[in-house]
Design an enzyme around this catalytic site. Structure first.
Site, PDB file in Angstrom:
ATOM      1  N   GLU A  50      15.062  61.038 -32.717  1.00 35.65           N
ATOM      2  CA  GLU A  50      16.373  61.636 -32.445  1.00 35.65           C
ATOM      3  C   GLU A  50      17.090  60.816 -31.382  1.00 35.65           C
ATOM      4  O   GLU A  50      16.741  60.857 -30.200  1.00 35.65           O
ATOM      5  CB  GLU A  50      16.202  63.086 -31.959  1.00 35.65           C
ATOM      6  CG  GLU A  50      17.520  63.735 -31.553  1.00 35.65           C
ATOM      7  CD  GLU A  50      17.331  65.089 -30.864  1.00 35.65           C
ATOM      8  OE1 GLU A  50      16.271  65.739 -31.046  1.00 35.65           O
ATOM      9  OE2 GLU A  50      18.243  65.491 -30.129  1.00 35.65           O
ATOM     10  N   ARG A  54      25.099  60.538 -26.832  1.00 41.58           N
ATOM     11  CA  ARG A  54      25.513  60.780 -25.447  1.00 41.58           C
ATOM     12  C   ARG A  54      25.986  59.528 -24.759  1.00 41.58           C
ATOM     13  O   ARG A  54      26.349  59.566 -23.590  1.00 41.58           O
ATOM     14  CB  ARG A  54      24.346  61.329 -24.625  1.00 41.58           C
ATOM     15  CG  ARG A  54      23.925  62.681 -25.061  1.00 41.58           C
ATOM     16  CD  ARG A  54      22.794  63.196 -24.207  1.00 41.58           C
ATOM     17  NE  ARG A  54      22.128  64.224 -24.960  1.00 41.58           N
ATOM     18  CZ  ARG A  54      21.094  64.903 -24.550  1.00 41.58           C
ATOM     19  NH1 ARG A  54      20.582  64.668 -23.358  1.00 41.58           N
ATOM     20  NH2 ARG A  54      20.561  65.824 -25.312  1.00 41.58           N
ATOM     21  N   LYS A 138      16.234  74.679 -33.573  1.00 44.51           N
ATOM     22  CA  LYS A 138      15.805  74.138 -32.285  1.00 44.51           C
ATOM     23  C   LYS A 138      16.014  75.219 -31.228  1.00 44.51           C
ATOM     24  O   LYS A 138      17.103  75.800 -31.150  1.00 44.51           O
ATOM     25  CB  LYS A 138      16.650  72.901 -31.973  1.00 44.51           C
ATOM     26  CG  LYS A 138      16.637  72.461 -30.508  1.00 44.51           C
ATOM     27  CD  LYS A 138      17.447  71.185 -30.313  1.00 44.51           C
ATOM     28  CE  LYS A 138      17.762  70.935 -28.858  1.00 44.51           C
ATOM     29  NZ  LYS A 138      18.261  69.588 -28.583  1.00 44.51           N
TER      30      LYS A 138
HETATM   31  C1  3PG Z   1      17.850  67.266 -24.415  1.00 49.94           C
HETATM   32  O1  3PG Z   1      18.578  67.502 -25.367  1.00 49.94           O
HETATM   33  O2  3PG Z   1      18.212  66.708 -23.365  1.00 49.94           O
HETATM   34  C2  3PG Z   1      16.465  67.655 -24.590  1.00 49.94           C
HETATM   35  O3  3PG Z   1      16.361  68.993 -24.452  1.00 49.94           O
HETATM   36  C3  3PG Z   1      15.516  66.925 -23.724  1.00 49.94           C
HETATM   37  O4  3PG Z   1      15.036  67.727 -22.745  1.00 49.94           O
HETATM   38  P1  3PG Z   1      13.885  67.163 -21.818  1.00 49.94           P
HETATM   39  O5  3PG Z   1      14.458  65.966 -21.090  1.00 49.94           O
HETATM   40  O6  3PG Z   1      13.574  68.294 -20.884  1.00 49.94           O
HETATM   41  O7  3PG Z   1      12.756  66.779 -22.710  1.00 49.94           O
END
Ligand code: 3PG
Length: 218
Positions: A50, A54, A138
């Site tokens: 994934e 961003r 999710k």
């Molecule tokens: C996100 O979308 O940032 C995820 O939830 C990742 O979260 P994490 O950094 O706590 O794994």
């Protein structure tokens, strides 16, 4: 990583979730990192990737992985609107993950042929996603929104929904989630640390991916 996934056939959300115990949540700022990072994860046994929308480079990174790493299945994270879904599909993404859920994003992913893991954090959001036909969701942000206890509570009324908890999940607590019958896999950013990318430390990323094998028996 047990089955071959036909590169031309549309994926289901369940296929995305069942491939490995962990879906890495990836933030890339440099297109040059995309292919070696993806190869490093595949070498560690993780191929469902994934890449979050961003950064300005995210779509180019998805495109590079889709073109150069056929052993990986690249998806787009942080899909929040119709334009994100279209851009992700155009770049070669095969699935999408959203931090929340709207019918517009659900329909947009269907329209462009992307399997979607819609993000939910409340019972009402689960019901909205279910109304639109989504049953693999999710749970985000998982630790902040109630952790394994929340999923246990949901297993009663939402007995027909399966989850990928993401947010605050680590190798240390992943097994607590994976032990639940309504959890298929977890998501997390720990497989691709920013400093490993900055130092092109691909061996570390491979090791972090390989370390998740202990979770397979969970
Ligand atoms: C996100 O979308 O940032 C995820 O939830 C990742 O979260 P994490 O950094 O706590 O794994």
């Amino acid at each position: 990583m047990t089955t071959a996934l036909n590169a031309s056939a549309p994926l289901t959300a369940l296929q995305v979730m069942q491939d490995a115990p962990v879906i890495p949540v990836i933030v890339l700022n440099d297109v040059a990192h995309a292919v070696p990072m993806a190869r490093a994860l595949v070498a560690g046994g993780v191929r469902m990737l994934e890449v979050t929308l961003r950064t300005p480079q995210a779509l180019a990174c998805i495109e590079a992985i889709a073109r150069a790493v056929p052993e990986a299945v690249v998806g787009a994270g942080t899909v929040r609107c119709k334009a994100d879904a279209q851009a992700a599909a155009n770049a070669g993404a095969r699935f999408a993950v959203s931090p929340g859920y709207t019918s517009a994003v659900g329909q947009a992913c269907r329209d462009v042929g992307l399997a979607l893991l819609p993000g939910v954090a409340t019972g009402s959001e689960i019901m909205m996603a279910q109304e639109d036909g989504f049953t693999e969701l999710k749970f985000f942000p998982a630790m902040q929104a109630g952790g394994p206890a929340m999923l246990k509570a949901w297993s009663g009324p939402f007995f027909d929904v399966r989850f990928c908890p993401t947010g605050g999940v680590s190798l240390q607590n992943a097994a607590d989630f994976l032990a639940l019958p309504n959890v298929v896999c977890v998501g997390g950013s720990w497989l691709v640390p920013a400093d490993a990318l900055a130092h092109s430390d691909w061996a570390r990323i491979t090791q972090l991916a390989a370390d998740t094998r202990v979770l397979r028996s969970t």
